[in-house]
Design an enzyme around this catalytic site. Structure first.
Site, mmCIF file in Angstrom:
data_model
loop_
_atom_site.group_PDB
_atom_site.id
_atom_site.type_symbol
_atom_site.label_atom_id
_atom_site.label_comp_id
_atom_site.label_asym_id
_atom_site.label_seq_id
_atom_site.Cartn_x
_atom_site.Cartn_y
_atom_site.Cartn_z
ATOM 1 N N LYS A 18 0.859 -1.186 0.000
ATOM 2 C CA LYS A 18 0.000 0.000 0.000
ATOM 3 C C LYS A 18 0.889 1.227 0.000
ATOM 4 C CE LYS A 18 -4.334 1.336 0.217
ATOM 5 N NZ LYS A 18 -5.563 0.730 -0.329
ATOM 6 N N ASP A 65 -7.046 4.694 -4.456
ATOM 7 C CA ASP A 65 -7.675 4.567 -3.132
ATOM 8 C C ASP A 65 -8.269 5.950 -2.846
ATOM 9 O OD1 ASP A 65 -7.790 2.644 -0.619
ATOM 10 O OD2 ASP A 65 -7.310 4.595 0.208
HETATM 11 P P1 NDP Z 1 -12.898 8.197 -2.611
HETATM 12 O O1 NDP Z 1 -11.839 9.200 -2.402
HETATM 13 O O2 NDP Z 1 -13.459 7.989 -3.974
HETATM 14 O O3 NDP Z 1 -14.140 8.480 -1.641
HETATM 15 C C1 NDP Z 1 -13.986 8.552 -0.250
HETATM 16 C C2 NDP Z 1 -15.316 8.986 0.359
HETATM 17 O O4 NDP Z 1 -15.221 8.879 1.778
HETATM 18 C C3 NDP Z 1 -15.651 10.460 0.058
HETATM 19 O O5 NDP Z 1 -17.045 10.617 0.045
HETATM 20 C C4 NDP Z 1 -15.014 11.170 1.254
HETATM 21 O O6 NDP Z 1 -15.598 12.434 1.544
HETATM 22 C C5 NDP Z 1 -15.283 10.185 2.377
HETATM 23 N N1 NDP Z 1 -14.231 10.323 3.394
HETATM 24 C C6 NDP Z 1 -12.895 10.141 3.217
HETATM 25 N N2 NDP Z 1 -12.228 10.396 4.351
HETATM 26 C C7 NDP Z 1 -13.159 10.733 5.248
HETATM 27 C C8 NDP Z 1 -13.099 11.096 6.601
HETATM 28 N N3 NDP Z 1 -11.928 11.172 7.260
HETATM 29 N N4 NDP Z 1 -14.263 11.361 7.242
HETATM 30 C C9 NDP Z 1 -15.456 11.284 6.580
HETATM 31 N N5 NDP Z 1 -15.559 10.956 5.280
HETATM 32 C C10 NDP Z 1 -14.439 10.670 4.630
HETATM 33 O O7 NDP Z 1 -12.295 6.813 -2.033
HETATM 34 P P2 NDP Z 1 -12.789 5.325 -2.293
HETATM 35 O O8 NDP Z 1 -14.254 5.305 -2.470
HETATM 36 O O9 NDP Z 1 -11.913 4.733 -3.331
HETATM 37 O O10 NDP Z 1 -12.393 4.623 -0.915
HETATM 38 C C11 NDP Z 1 -13.274 4.555 0.204
HETATM 39 C C12 NDP Z 1 -12.839 3.441 1.142
HETATM 40 O O11 NDP Z 1 -12.854 2.182 0.439
HETATM 41 C C13 NDP Z 1 -11.438 3.571 1.720
HETATM 42 O O12 NDP Z 1 -11.432 3.024 3.022
HETATM 43 C C14 NDP Z 1 -10.605 2.690 0.805
HETATM 44 O O13 NDP Z 1 -9.416 2.241 1.426
HETATM 45 C C15 NDP Z 1 -11.583 1.544 0.574
HETATM 46 N N6 NDP Z 1 -11.317 0.709 -0.599
HETATM 47 C C16 NDP Z 1 -11.273 1.276 -1.856
HETATM 48 C C17 NDP Z 1 -11.070 0.488 -2.958
HETATM 49 C C18 NDP Z 1 -11.149 1.022 -4.345
HETATM 50 O O14 NDP Z 1 -11.161 0.215 -5.282
HETATM 51 N N7 NDP Z 1 -11.250 2.321 -4.543
HETATM 52 C C19 NDP Z 1 -10.785 -0.964 -2.812
HETATM 53 C C20 NDP Z 1 -10.953 -1.468 -1.465
HETATM 54 C C21 NDP Z 1 -11.180 -0.635 -0.425
HETATM 55 P P3 NDP Z 1 -14.782 13.768 1.141
HETATM 56 O O15 NDP Z 1 -14.809 13.810 -0.355
HETATM 57 O O16 NDP Z 1 -15.555 14.838 1.808
HETATM 58 O O17 NDP Z 1 -13.402 13.593 1.717
#
Ligand code: NDP
Length: 449
Positions: free
Chosen positions: A130, A170
């Site tokens: 990662k 991510d």
């Molecule tokens: P994105 O950046 O596309 O979206 C993240 C979302 O979560 C946004 O809506 C963001 O809001 C919100 N968010 C992020 N940090 C915080 C925080 N500290 N408090 C509240 N809301 C938060 O990321 P992904 O959708 O790709 O990833 C989301 C999760 O899924 C992560 O845990 C990631 O590790 C996991 N994951 C992702 C994969 C992938 O293929 N993308 C694969 C497996 C797991 P805002 O825009 O306001 O920050």
């Protein structure tokens, strides 16, 4: 209250605490896996003999470097970036890059550690790693983001390779950032090495259904858990946290299964739409315009927006945490259970605190941990690597079919392993043990390396 570890595992955990001070998320992720491993050591003494657990808790390599870049006004900024190459027993290191101001070594190590077991569970030939940076992309122009990505890759490229280490996206890293990173890798190395990055655009080596895979896979897993209880997602009310890549496609798949999504969020607030979230609107706001979720309620008069609201206070049948680590605590879990929630599927990595997990499990609700439920993303990345290696490009339908088979298989393996080790219905135990055994056996086979 934390669960007491098996006595053989306690000194190993103490050592992890001592060697990795201040890395709370990493400690949490290690503890959660070790909680499941007591019965494995009893059944397979060779793992203790070869010190597999001690070795699995220590990354093979950790890279930390400076990323200098210039903003649009000519001012210089310095960020810190990381790549933790955790375990390569099953294949090249594989795992995403995260850009978020909260990133530090402890977060990247927790994510890398989880990734090792998740990738093993996926059944694909990939190791775990990662990376990321404390760079905050919010409010930055596209040229600033491009310059940052180019500077980061100017150091990182020497550590990557399709047979060595293969990053992806991510939080904060989507297809646009993958494009900038891959472009710089190609320029420096003078090689069109498609398999060195996944999550690429469809025109330049990406896979159909990769964008959808993590969210879709999470919902397929939840539906399998419900099927095992003679139930389904049809007609269920769902609440989803986040509105990023994972959240959007979890909502889409849940709707295809007949569920109604009534709330989603971002880090500023929560949107509640009792008529059912309008996903096209969310996609436009988030994927096209890159704006805040509050805009949803400006455009849909019947929806409500609650600034700094708590998405878990909205009553639902199924909860899908798809935002970030430790976003669902014991208090949230208690409320969800009291309000009748019957299933939780972690689209995010480690979104539920240990106390929250215990409350769900004690209440007997179906709980799908991230390393199993969200493994569809990395599994489809492995399918992207397969297509790149054979210079092929599959249809959406074929790729989605493979994803579905993989998720059903992961569910089956977790279910059967939990049963075999005396914790029927406990997917946390099933996922940890099934993932660990596959990596552990490969490590034993390869000798002391
Ligand atoms: P994105 O950046 O596309 O979206 C993240 C979302 O979560 C946004 O809506 C963001 O809001 C919100 N968010 C992020 N940090 C915080 C925080 N500290 N408090 C509240 N809301 C938060 O990321 P992904 O959708 O790709 O990833 C989301 C999760 O899924 C992560 O845990 C990631 O590790 C996991 N994951 C992702 C994969 C992938 O293929 N993308 C694969 C497996 C797991 P805002 O825009 O306001 O920050």
């Amino acid at each position: 209250m934390t669960v007491r570890l098996d006595e053989k595992l306690q000194p190993i955990y103490q050592d992890v605490l001592r060697r990795n001070p201040g890395e709370d998320e990493f400690h949490q992720a290690v503890h959660e896996v070790l909680e499941s491993l007591g019965p494995v050591l009893a059944k397979y003494p060779e793992f203790a003999e070869h010190k597999i657990i001690q070795r699995i808790c220590e990354p093979e390599r950790q890279i930390i470097f400076r990323v200098p870049w210039e903003d649009d006004r000519g001012e210089t900024h310095i960020n810190r970036a990381f790549r933790v190459e955790f375990n390569s027993a099953l294949g090249p290191y594989k795992g995403g890059m995260r850009f978020h101001p909260s990133v530090y070594l402890g977060i990247i190590k927790f994510l890398g550690f989880e990734q090792v077991f998740k990738n093993a569970l996926s059944g694909m030939p990939i190791g775990g790693g990662k990376g990321g940076s404390d760079f905050d992309p919010k409010g930055r122009s596209e040229s600033e983001i491009m310059r940052f990505c180019q500077s980061l890759m100017t150091e990182l490229y020497r550590h990557l390779g399709e047979y060595t280490d293969v990053p992806a996206g991510d939080i904060g890293v989507g297809q646009r950032e993958v494009g900038f990173l891959f472009g710089q890798y190609k320029r420096i190395t003078n090689r069109y090495e498609s398999g060195v990055f996944t999550g690429k655009g469809l025109d330049w080596g990406g896979s159909r259904a990769r964008k959808e895979a993590t969210g879709y896979g999470t919902v397929i897993f939840v539906n399998e858990m419900l099927k095992a209880r003679s139930d389904s997602l049809d007609g269920k009310k769902c609440v989803v946290s986040g509105s990023g890549n994972v959240a959007i496609y979890a909502m889409e798949k849940a709707m295809q299964h007949g569920a109604k999504i009534i709330a989603c969020s971002d880090s500023s607030g929560v949107v509640i739409d009792e008529q059912g979230i309008d996903l096209d609107l969310v996609k436009r706001i988030k994927e096209v315009e890159h704006r805040r979720i509050s805009v949803y309620a400006d455009e849909k008069k019947k929806a409500r927006y609650i600034e700094d609201g708590d998405v878990w206070a909205v009553p639902c049948d199924v909860a899908l945490p798809c935002a970030t680590q430790n976003e669902l605590n014991g208090k949230n879990a208690k409320k969800l259970v009291e309000q009748g929630c019957i299933a939780v599927g972690e689209g995010a990595n480690m979104p539920t605190t240990p106390e929250g997990v215990r409350i769900f499990q004690d209440a007997g609700i179906a709980f799908g941990p991230g390393k199993a439920a969200n493994a569809g993303g990395v599994a489809t990345s492995a399918l992207e690597m397969q297509q790149n290696a054979s210079r092929d490009s599959w249809t959406f339908e074929h790729t989605e079919e493979r994803l579905e088979e993989i998720m059903i298989d992961i569910h089956r393996r977790c279910f059967e392993t939990a049963d075999e080790f005396g914790s029927p219905g406990n997917y946390v135990v099933g996922a940890n043990i099934a993932g660990f055994i596959r990596v552990g056996r490969a490590m034993v086979a390869m000798g002391l390396v």
